[in-house]
Motif scaffolding. Structure first.
Motif, PDB file in Angstrom:
ATOM      1  N   HIS A  72      -3.561   9.342   1.253  1.00 57.82           N
ATOM      2  CA  HIS A  72      -2.720   8.316   1.873  1.00 57.82           C
ATOM      3  C   HIS A  72      -1.747   8.932   2.877  1.00 57.82           C
ATOM      4  CE1 HIS A  72      -4.439   5.903  -1.355  1.00 57.82           C
ATOM      5  NE2 HIS A  72      -4.175   4.862  -0.592  1.00 57.82           N
ATOM      6  N   ASP A 103      -9.437   4.278   4.266  1.00 57.16           N
ATOM      7  CA  ASP A 103      -9.376   3.836   2.878  1.00 57.16           C
ATOM      8  C   ASP A 103     -10.253   2.598   2.732  1.00 57.16           C
ATOM      9  OD1 ASP A 103      -8.603   3.029   0.342  1.00 57.16           O
ATOM     10  OD2 ASP A 103      -6.448   3.254   0.715  1.00 57.16           O
ATOM     11  N   HIS A 135       0.830  -1.206   0.000  1.00 58.83           N
ATOM     12  CA  HIS A 135       0.000   0.000   0.000  1.00 58.83           C
ATOM     13  C   HIS A 135       0.872   1.266   0.000  1.00 58.83           C
ATOM     14  CE1 HIS A 135      -4.162   1.447   1.659  1.00 58.83           C
ATOM     15  NE2 HIS A 135      -3.831   2.060   0.550  1.00 58.83           N
ATOM     16  N   HIS A 158      -7.667  -2.681  -2.175  1.00 58.76           N
ATOM     17  CA  HIS A 158      -6.235  -2.901  -1.973  1.00 58.76           C
ATOM     18  C   HIS A 158      -5.823  -2.684  -0.507  1.00 58.76           C
ATOM     19  CE1 HIS A 158      -5.565   1.567  -3.241  1.00 58.76           C
ATOM     20  NE2 HIS A 158      -5.379   1.507  -1.948  1.00 58.76           N
TER      21      HIS A 158
END
Ligand code: MN
Length: 201
Positions: free
Chosen positions: A80, A162, A26, A166
């Motif tokens: 992120h 998130d 990630h 993924h």
């Protein structure tokens, strides 16, 4: 040039809730890819050296031909960078301080807030994020699609998760609810409190 921020903890530090392999991929692959694509788009423009959060707050000033790339990949970079900070090892529990009070005041209880926040994440069809934001001085829970950032809507995120596959697929497969339930154990409320105070200024 935009660069990958260092993680403030090890890739395995959030185990057993988020596994080392997911964290590694990630951070070093997904997040790096957003940064690379953002850098490619803004090369030679003043956006090359501008803080990514400032770019998103002024997304309407971004030239039309690169606006979508900046929205997606600049959003990915900002989201992120934020996400890594609101998680920590030996975290979780209930929020105290100003943000704890404000959550109870706004959502009637911490459990009610958690329910609303998890529903925001679960009901986000496809990929996106669930957020706790400060909007005109008030706390609000909602979700965004893809890599859209609350900053583009003049909202200040103070917590976010998130919900792209993924971020959980290796450990939880398709079970987003299980991931979201476990995720509370890594929420860095100290950081959330800090963000909340900053958002009030
Ligand atoms: Mn992600």
């Amino acid at each position: 040039m935009h660069t990958l921020p260092k993680l403030l903890y090890d890739y395995n530090a959030l185990e057993p809730y988020i596994d080392e392999q997911t964290m590694t991929i990630h951070h070093t692959k997904h997040h790096q890819a957003y940064i690379d694509k953002l850098n490619g788009a803004v090369k030679g423009t003043k956006l090359e050296t501008m803080n990514v959060d400032e770019i998103l707050k002024n997304i309407n000033d971004v030239p039309e031909n690169i606006k979508m790339v900046v929205r997606n990949h600049g959003g990915g970079h900002s989201n992120h960078s934020f996400f890594w900070q609101v998680m920590a090892p030996d975290a979780g529990g209930e929020p105290h301080g100003n943000v704890g009070d404000a959550i109870k005041h706004t959502f009637s209880s911490f459990d009610k807030f958690k329910e609303e926040f998890m529903n925001a994440g679960l009901n986000r069809f496809g990929s996106g994020w669930a957020w706790l934001v400060v909007n005109n001085g008030k706390l609000e829970v909602y979700s965004t699609a893809n890599q859209d950032s609350p900053l583009m809507e003049n909202k200040t995120p103070i917590l976010g998760v998130d919900v792209w596959e993924h971020s959980y697929y290796l450990l939880y497969n398709q079970r987003r609810a299980d991931y979201l339930k476990a995720w509370w154990n890594v929420v860095n409320w100290k950081k959330v409190e800090e963000m909340f105070k900053k958002a009030g200024k």
